[in-house]
Design a protein around this motif. Sequence first.
Motif, PDB file in Angstrom:
ATOM      1  N   SER A   2       3.066   3.148  29.212  1.00  0.00           N
ATOM      2  CA  SER A   2       4.248   3.405  30.039  1.00  0.00           C
ATOM      3  C   SER A   2       4.333   4.865  30.447  1.00  0.00           C
ATOM      4  CB  SER A   2       5.525   2.957  29.339  1.00  0.00           C
ATOM      5  OG  SER A   2       5.749   3.719  28.177  1.00  0.00           O
ATOM      6  N   ASP A   3       3.829   5.777  29.583  1.00  0.00           N
ATOM      7  CA  ASP A   3       3.836   7.197  29.943  1.00  0.00           C
ATOM      8  C   ASP A   3       3.036   7.434  31.216  1.00  0.00           C
ATOM      9  OD1 ASP A   3       5.445   7.903  27.844  1.00  0.00           O
ATOM     10  OD2 ASP A   3       3.968   9.162  26.836  1.00  0.00           O
ATOM     11  N   GLU A   4       1.928   6.755  31.356  1.00  0.00           N
ATOM     12  CA  GLU A   4       1.092   6.929  32.549  1.00  0.00           C
ATOM     13  C   GLU A   4       1.789   6.377  33.791  1.00  0.00           C
ATOM     14  OE1 GLU A   4      -3.037   6.165  32.261  1.00  0.00           O
ATOM     15  OE2 GLU A   4      -3.118   6.801  30.176  1.00  0.00           O
ATOM     16  N   LYS A   5       2.496   5.270  33.636  1.00  0.00           N
ATOM     17  CA  LYS A   5       3.257   4.696  34.760  1.00  0.00           C
ATOM     18  C   LYS A   5       4.356   5.658  35.197  1.00  0.00           C
ATOM     19  CE  LYS A   5       2.898  -0.176  33.434  1.00  0.00           C
ATOM     20  NZ  LYS A   5       3.726  -1.325  33.049  1.00  0.00           N
ATOM     21  N   ILE A   6       5.051   6.219  34.215  1.00  0.00           N
ATOM     22  CA  ILE A   6       6.146   7.153  34.505  1.00  0.00           C
ATOM     23  C   ILE A   6       5.591   8.404  35.156  1.00  0.00           C
ATOM     24  CG2 ILE A   6       7.955   8.584  33.494  1.00  0.00           C
ATOM     25  CD1 ILE A   6       8.173   6.374  31.277  1.00  0.00           C
ATOM     26  N   LYS A   7       4.515   8.934  34.595  1.00  0.00           N
ATOM     27  CA  LYS A   7       3.904  10.145  35.145  1.00  0.00           C
ATOM     28  C   LYS A   7       3.508   9.931  36.601  1.00  0.00           C
ATOM     29  CE  LYS A   7       0.097  13.361  34.451  1.00  0.00           C
ATOM     30  NZ  LYS A   7      -1.041  13.726  33.589  1.00  0.00           N
ATOM     31  N   LYS A   8       2.897   8.799  36.892  1.00  0.00           N
ATOM     32  CA  LYS A   8       2.471   8.499  38.267  1.00  0.00           C
ATOM     33  C   LYS A   8       3.672   8.401  39.199  1.00  0.00           C
ATOM     34  CE  LYS A   8      -0.087   5.274  41.092  1.00  0.00           C
ATOM     35  NZ  LYS A   8      -0.744   3.987  41.197  1.00  0.00           N
ATOM     36  N   ALA A   9       4.719   7.706  38.765  1.00  0.00           N
ATOM     37  CA  ALA A   9       5.922   7.553  39.595  1.00  0.00           C
ATOM     38  C   ALA A   9       6.594   8.903  39.847  1.00  0.00           C
ATOM     39  CB  ALA A   9       6.899   6.580  38.936  1.00  0.00           C
ATOM     40  N   LEU A  10       6.626   9.763  38.831  1.00  0.00           N
ATOM     41  CA  LEU A  10       7.210  11.096  39.000  1.00  0.00           C
ATOM     42  C   LEU A  10       6.389  11.933  39.973  1.00  0.00           C
ATOM     43  CD1 LEU A  10       8.197  11.908  35.308  1.00  0.00           C
ATOM     44  CD2 LEU A  10       9.767  11.569  37.216  1.00  0.00           C
ATOM     45  N   TYR A  41      10.342  10.367  28.092  1.00  0.00           N
ATOM     46  CA  TYR A  41       9.219  11.036  28.743  1.00  0.00           C
ATOM     47  C   TYR A  41       9.651  12.402  29.266  1.00  0.00           C
ATOM     48  CZ  TYR A  41       5.379  12.099  31.881  1.00  0.00           C
ATOM     49  OH  TYR A  41       4.329  12.733  32.507  1.00  0.00           O
ATOM     50  N   CYS A  42      10.806  12.448  29.904  1.00  0.00           N
ATOM     51  CA  CYS A  42      11.307  13.716  30.450  1.00  0.00           C
ATOM     52  C   CYS A  42      11.556  14.726  29.344  1.00  0.00           C
ATOM     53  CB  CYS A  42      12.573  13.474  31.260  1.00  0.00           C
ATOM     54  SG  CYS A  42      12.269  12.603  32.817  1.00  0.00           S
ATOM     55  N   THR A  43      12.141  14.297  28.253  1.00  0.00           N
ATOM     56  CA  THR A  43      12.384  15.191  27.126  1.00  0.00           C
ATOM     57  C   THR A  43      11.065  15.727  26.578  1.00  0.00           C
ATOM     58  OG1 THR A  43      14.425  14.047  26.535  1.00  0.00           O
ATOM     59  CG2 THR A  43      13.378  15.364  24.799  1.00  0.00           C
ATOM     60  N   ILE A  47      11.143  18.039  31.275  1.00  0.00           N
ATOM     61  CA  ILE A  47      11.718  17.826  32.607  1.00  0.00           C
ATOM     62  C   ILE A  47      13.231  17.722  32.402  1.00  0.00           C
ATOM     63  CG2 ILE A  47      11.849  16.281  34.596  1.00  0.00           C
ATOM     64  CD1 ILE A  47       8.950  15.422  33.898  1.00  0.00           C
ATOM     65  N   LYS A  48      13.966  18.627  33.009  1.00  0.00           N
ATOM     66  CA  LYS A  48      15.419  18.693  32.833  1.00  0.00           C
ATOM     67  C   LYS A  48      16.111  17.583  33.618  1.00  0.00           C
ATOM     68  CE  LYS A  48      15.479  22.755  30.736  1.00  0.00           C
ATOM     69  NZ  LYS A  48      15.837  22.915  29.380  1.00  0.00           N
ATOM     70  N   ILE A  49      17.111  16.983  32.994  1.00  0.00           N
ATOM     71  CA  ILE A  49      17.924  15.965  33.652  1.00  0.00           C
ATOM     72  C   ILE A  49      19.195  16.634  34.145  1.00  0.00           C
ATOM     73  CG2 ILE A  49      19.169  13.799  33.382  1.00  0.00           C
ATOM     74  CD1 ILE A  49      17.139  13.124  31.128  1.00  0.00           C
TER      75      ILE A  49
END
Length: 58
Positions: A2-10, A41-43, A47-49
């Motif tokens: 899922s980290d790779e999916k999130i990274k790609k989407a970001l 993932y952001c934490t 990556i600041k929210i």
Amino acid sequence: MSDEKIKKALQEAGIVEIITCTQAFTIAEKAKVSRSAVGEYCTKNRIKIRGCQLGCFK
């Protein structure tokens, strides 16, 4: 995985350092992962929210 999916989407969204809650929700839907997975993932990747809908992050 899922980290790779999130990274790609970001990366596709051009998000590097700051993300809003609305953007995080969209990323979660696009990557087909939970909202909390995007938050974790952001934490982990500093990556600041910002613009939190609940007022938790300013």
